[in-house]
Design an enzyme around this catalytic site. Structure first.
Site, PDB file in Angstrom:
ATOM      1  N   ARG A 121       0.030   2.074  13.057  1.00  0.00           N
ATOM      2  CA  ARG A 121      -0.717   0.457  12.648  1.00  0.00           C
ATOM      3  C   ARG A 121      -0.622   0.560  11.199  1.00  0.00           C
ATOM      4  NH1 ARG A 121      -5.240   4.044  12.790  1.00  0.00           N
ATOM      5  NH2 ARG A 121      -3.915   5.543  14.281  1.00  0.00           N
ATOM      6  N   HIS A 122       0.097   1.256  10.483  1.00  0.00           N
ATOM      7  CA  HIS A 122      -0.172   1.093   8.928  1.00  0.00           C
ATOM      8  C   HIS A 122       1.474   1.301   8.632  1.00  0.00           C
ATOM      9  CE1 HIS A 122      -3.908   3.478   9.521  1.00  0.00           C
ATOM     10  NE2 HIS A 122      -3.973   2.667   8.291  1.00  0.00           N
ATOM     11  N   ARG A 156      -1.724  -6.802  12.649  1.00  0.00           N
ATOM     12  CA  ARG A 156      -2.649  -6.471  13.604  1.00  0.00           C
ATOM     13  C   ARG A 156      -3.108  -7.374  14.481  1.00  0.00           C
ATOM     14  NH1 ARG A 156      -5.857  -1.861  10.821  1.00  0.00           N
ATOM     15  NH2 ARG A 156      -4.229  -0.600  10.171  1.00  0.00           N
ATOM     16  N   ARG A 209       0.910  -1.288  -0.072  1.00  0.00           N
ATOM     17  CA  ARG A 209       0.000  -0.094  -0.042  1.00  0.00           C
ATOM     18  C   ARG A 209       0.837   1.238   0.068  1.00  0.00           C
ATOM     19  NH1 ARG A 209      -5.161  -2.460   3.075  1.00  0.00           N
ATOM     20  NH2 ARG A 209      -5.207  -4.295   1.849  1.00  0.00           N
ATOM     21  N   SER A 216     -11.757  -7.044   7.807  1.00  0.00           N
ATOM     22  CA  SER A 216     -12.946  -6.427   7.178  1.00  0.00           C
ATOM     23  C   SER A 216     -13.412  -7.636   6.097  1.00  0.00           C
ATOM     24  CB  SER A 216     -12.871  -5.119   6.455  1.00  0.00           C
ATOM     25  OG  SER A 216     -11.924  -4.969   5.328  1.00  0.00           O
ATOM     26  N   GLU A 273      -8.934  -1.981  14.063  1.00  0.00           N
ATOM     27  CA  GLU A 273      -9.483  -2.787  12.842  1.00  0.00           C
ATOM     28  C   GLU A 273      -8.514  -3.955  12.390  1.00  0.00           C
ATOM     29  OE1 GLU A 273     -10.488  -0.836   9.072  1.00  0.00           O
ATOM     30  OE2 GLU A 273     -10.390  -2.586   8.087  1.00  0.00           O
ATOM     31  N   GLU A 331       0.482   4.209   0.662  1.00  0.00           N
ATOM     32  CA  GLU A 331      -0.303   5.421   1.365  1.00  0.00           C
ATOM     33  C   GLU A 331       0.453   6.223   2.057  1.00  0.00           C
ATOM     34  OE1 GLU A 331      -3.515   6.141   1.058  1.00  0.00           O
ATOM     35  OE2 GLU A 331      -3.753   4.514  -0.358  1.00  0.00           O
TER      36      GLU A 331
END
Length: 434
Positions: free
Chosen positions: A224-225, A408, A216, A360, A357, A218
RNA sequence: GCCGCGGUGGUGUAGCCCGGUCGAGCAUGGGGGCCUGUCACGCCCCAGACCCGAGUUCAAAUCCCGGCCGCGGCGCCA
């Protein structure tokens, strides 16, 4: 053994019962203590630590000198006699007869023993040495248990493990930004998720799962990323999102049980009690979550994903694991299936722990025509998904699945609040090494 | 990316506000010495540091500016 020395015992196998036996240890010099007439070497191997000791009067002057010359973290072979000894840690030790320096070490850049702590950043710069410390050892031994438990659990439930490509052609999937790579004479991208492949595969295998990296690109700069993560993805034909949540109930339960059983020592090293999870994990809808926020007077945007403020507020009421279900369709990816009779909500969920999170999932749209519409309404061009949409013409079963961030979950199990602690070689916006 | 805080030996820190007393303190690690039961061994001695650049000042670890890096929060986030 090409270096000609065979290990006879692991550190943990040196017990009082071995008294008198000749043993050979292979391992790292963890620590040494020099008392003048006595020299102690702590030897570390994959099983733990054991004390080796030499008395000046009992060994040759050459060996005696050598004993003080070894640096910490050097690889040694220690030959000696196991001795039961009340003064020794664990009640037994090895009286040194011979030591061979197999591989020398310079002074280690960080303290492996644990007397002085180093910052996470310094530890990551020296990760391979850091990984010899008890805490990272515990974390990654637990990770291995978790991966293994997930594999057996999913396989027992009829899922097969698959491996989908991480180099992909199209950058038009929407959502997170992709990394681009040179692919011969073209540009290709690193996959941010096996989503489309795993959905397609339900039409061939019904139930598939994959534990694999996702990338990713981002801006995210949080605890947490990361830019490269390990995702546990599963997808099953003829399940809906409620079935998938039940599947996750069982998966989390199995993982917790496995860690409690197999990693007692590691949990202790992390200062953790035995882990607990009550299943079924509570499920609340997005709308119920919104009511909680309203009651607490926490502002939130209508029909939007929750931000950190909202999630932290929710976690004050909902501790431990919980699901938030039936999210606004607009806030979810195009493949999430709208609820029958209430298309502004969709059959989707997030698995949460506190405000983090973990996973999902959703029931997916399995009608090609509807899927195209959903792409368009999310501003995506269905033409760029031609190869994906094609398979919806050949018997695409109704299907559902989830994506779970392995690290996570590991954060939750180990009680770490920075994801970099639980990833061996984390990649973020700035860190590309080691 | 935004806001706030920070960067001192190998590692972790004190000092910075209030510039000079800093020849930079402490712990751990390292080197040397003494020590036969340590297990954070003990005692003595030694070496080792102010992120980079520009500036203010008689004088900068300390104040100002920029950069890089880090920490925390937020945002971004199939």
């Amino acid at each position: 053994m090409t270096f000609g020395i065979k290990r006879t015992h692991l550190a943990s196998e040196i017990t009082p019962a071995l008294d008198g036996s000749q043993v050979t240890l292979l391992g790292w010099l963890h620590e040494k203590r020099d008392l003048g007439g006595l020299r102690f070497l702590l030897i570390r191997d994959r099983s733990g630590l054991v004390q080796a000791v030499a008395a000046k009067k009992e060994v040759s002057p050459e060996l005696w000198e050598e004993l003080s010359s070894f640096k910490r973290e050097s690889v040694l072979a220690v030959k000696g006699i196991a001795k039961a000894s009340p003064q020794a840690p664990g009640g037994a030790e090895v009286r040194i007869r011979e030591v061979l320096l197999i591989s020398p070490s310079e002074d280690p850049p960080i303290d492996v023993v644990g007397k002085t702590s180093a910052d996470l950043d310094t530890r990551l710069d020296n990760r391979i040495v850091d990984l010899r410390r008890v805490e990272p050892q515990a974390i990654f031994r637990i990770q291995s248990t978790v991966a293994s438990a997930i594999r057996s659990y999913l396989r027992e439930n009829g899922f097969i493990e698959v491996f989908t490509p991480k180099i992909i052609a199209t950058a038009t999937e929407g959502g997170a930004s992709l990394f681009s790579v040179f692919y011969y004479d073209r540009i290709a991208y690193l996959s941010q998720s096996p989503q489309l492949y795993k959905e397609q595969l339900t039409s061939a295998f019904e139930r598939v799962f994959e534990i694999a990296p996702a990338f990713r690109a981002e801006e995210s700069d949080t605890q947490r990323h990361l830019s490269e993560i390990t995702m546990v993805d599963a997808e099953a034909a003829f399940m809906d999102y409620q079935d998938v949540m039940s599947l996750l109930d069982g998966l989390v339960e199995r993982v917790v049980k496995a860690v409690n059983e197999e990693n007692r020592r590691e949990l202790r090293a992390l200062g953790r009690e035995a882990l607990e999870v009550k299943v079924p994990i509570p499920r609340i809808t997005y709308d119920e979550a919104v009511s909680i926020l309203d009651r607490k007077g926490v502002e939130h945007e209508k029909d939007a994903d929750f931000g950190t403020v909202q999630l932290k507020a929710l976690s004050e009421e909902l501790r431990d694991f919980y699901f938030i279900t039936d999210w606004p369709t607009a806030a979810r990816p195009f493949y999430a299936k709208p609820l029958e009779g209430r298309p502004e909500r969709c059959e989707s969920f997030d698995l949460m722990y506190g405000w983090i999170e973990l996973a999902s999932g959703a029931t997916r749209v399995n009608d090609g025509k509807l899927l195209k519409e959903r792409m368009s309404s999310q501003g995506l061009n269905p033409d760029s998904f031609k190869t994906h949409l094609k398979w919806f013409n050949y018997g695409m079963p109704p299907h559902s699945g989830f994506g779970l961030g392995l690290a996570r979950l590991l954060m939750v199990l180990t009680g770490k609040d920075n994801i970099r602690e639980v990833v061996m070689f984390p990649r973020d916006k700035r860190r590309l090494e080691p």
